[in-house]
Design an enzyme around this catalytic site. Sequence first.
Site, mmCIF file in Angstrom:
data_model
loop_
_atom_site.group_PDB
_atom_site.id
_atom_site.type_symbol
_atom_site.label_atom_id
_atom_site.label_comp_id
_atom_site.label_asym_id
_atom_site.label_seq_id
_atom_site.Cartn_x
_atom_site.Cartn_y
_atom_site.Cartn_z
ATOM 1 N N ASP A 53 -5.668 57.578 -26.191
ATOM 2 C CA ASP A 53 -6.172 58.605 -25.483
ATOM 3 C C ASP A 53 -6.589 59.795 -26.650
ATOM 4 O O ASP A 53 -7.756 60.223 -26.765
ATOM 5 C CB ASP A 53 -5.266 59.579 -24.653
ATOM 6 N N GLY A 90 -1.726 58.565 -28.812
ATOM 7 C CA GLY A 90 -1.954 57.050 -28.665
ATOM 8 C C GLY A 90 -3.714 56.962 -28.267
ATOM 9 O O GLY A 90 -4.353 57.312 -29.122
HETATM 10 N N1 AR6 Z 1 -7.181 51.192 -29.497
HETATM 11 C C1 AR6 Z 1 -6.867 50.353 -28.833
HETATM 12 N N2 AR6 Z 1 -5.336 50.325 -28.349
HETATM 13 C C2 AR6 Z 1 -4.653 51.358 -29.028
HETATM 14 C C3 AR6 Z 1 -5.220 52.387 -29.760
HETATM 15 C C4 AR6 Z 1 -6.398 52.416 -30.136
HETATM 16 N N3 AR6 Z 1 -7.143 53.212 -30.973
HETATM 17 N N4 AR6 Z 1 -4.365 53.195 -30.063
HETATM 18 C C5 AR6 Z 1 -3.159 52.897 -29.152
HETATM 19 N N5 AR6 Z 1 -3.387 51.648 -28.546
HETATM 20 P P1 AR6 Z 1 -0.420 54.644 -25.136
HETATM 21 P P2 AR6 Z 1 0.309 54.790 -22.485
HETATM 22 C C6 AR6 Z 1 -2.701 50.993 -27.382
HETATM 23 O O1 AR6 Z 1 0.740 55.131 -25.751
HETATM 24 O O2 AR6 Z 1 1.468 53.904 -22.737
HETATM 25 C C7 AR6 Z 1 -1.327 59.214 -24.280
HETATM 26 O O3 AR6 Z 1 -0.469 60.563 -24.854
HETATM 27 C C8 AR6 Z 1 -1.106 50.989 -27.972
HETATM 28 O O4 AR6 Z 1 -0.793 50.284 -28.878
HETATM 29 O O5 AR6 Z 1 -1.928 54.939 -25.786
HETATM 30 O O6 AR6 Z 1 -0.614 54.671 -21.142
HETATM 31 C C9 AR6 Z 1 -1.744 59.871 -22.873
HETATM 32 O O7 AR6 Z 1 -2.446 61.003 -22.807
HETATM 33 C C10 AR6 Z 1 -0.639 50.512 -26.523
HETATM 34 O O8 AR6 Z 1 -0.669 49.216 -26.556
HETATM 35 O O9 AR6 Z 1 -0.929 54.856 -23.523
HETATM 36 C C11 AR6 Z 1 -0.656 59.745 -22.053
HETATM 37 O O10 AR6 Z 1 0.149 60.812 -22.124
HETATM 38 C C12 AR6 Z 1 -1.769 50.968 -25.757
HETATM 39 O O11 AR6 Z 1 -2.907 51.334 -26.420
HETATM 40 C C13 AR6 Z 1 0.094 58.450 -22.425
HETATM 41 O O12 AR6 Z 1 -0.259 58.437 -23.885
HETATM 42 C C14 AR6 Z 1 -1.381 52.244 -24.704
HETATM 43 O O13 AR6 Z 1 -0.446 53.123 -25.340
HETATM 44 C C15 AR6 Z 1 -0.180 57.222 -21.919
HETATM 45 O O14 AR6 Z 1 0.871 56.302 -22.266
#
Ligand code: AR6
Length: 170
Positions: A35, A33
């Site tokens: 991260d 994601g």
């Molecule tokens: N820019 C902005 N937003 C984004 C991007 C980006 N490049 N990529 C994804 N999103 P998530 P969580 C959005 O899954 O639910 C990781 O593996 C996405 O669409 O990134 O807090 C960490 O290491 C969503 O709206 O984070 C943890 O293990 C938002 O960012 C776990 O995922 C959050 O999605 C955290 O899960």
Amino acid sequence: MDEKIVLVDTDITTLAVDAIVNAANNSLLGGGGVDGAIHRVAGPQLLAECQTLGGCPTGAARITKGYNLPARHVIHTVGPVWQGGNHGEPQLLAGCYRSCFALARKYRLRTLAFPAISTGVYGYPKEEAARIAVHEIRQALAANPELAEVLLVCFNPATRAAYEQALRQS
Ligand code: AR6
């Protein structure tokens, strides 16, 4: 204060703000994601700094440099995994925003960009997460006049819709 809250449809790694927020996990050692995207663009020095931090509890936050990102800093916060809503998820998610804003105050950051913490892999319902985000951001803007702008990154249309709905409610 809402004029300082701006919705942007972009990749958070492109933003030249004082700090972008990373939706990390307890290890702070990277993941998928947002991260994964942040670590890819920042480069290996970010992981090296994260390795010195010893992880981060859920609801708390840690700050690092931004390395190859256009943002000066990354604030890593760990959102709760959604487990139905009765496991302290709202308090923990609010804690993420409060912890980020405490660091913003300490480091005198004026511009911050947030992803929709916990609403991806961690499964938090977007509308409820947006309500908490907007509530905490309004509180922080009222408490800290040095904050100039808080960007809310809408990586998909459902996230934008959830923020728009939350911002319509006072
Ligand atoms: N820019 C902005 N937003 C984004 C991007 C980006 N490049 N990529 C994804 N999103 P998530 P969580 C959005 O899954 O639910 C990781 O593996 C996405 O669409 O990134 O807090 C960490 O290491 C969503 O709206 O984070 C943890 O293990 C938002 O960012 C776990 O995922 C959050 O999605 C955290 O899960």
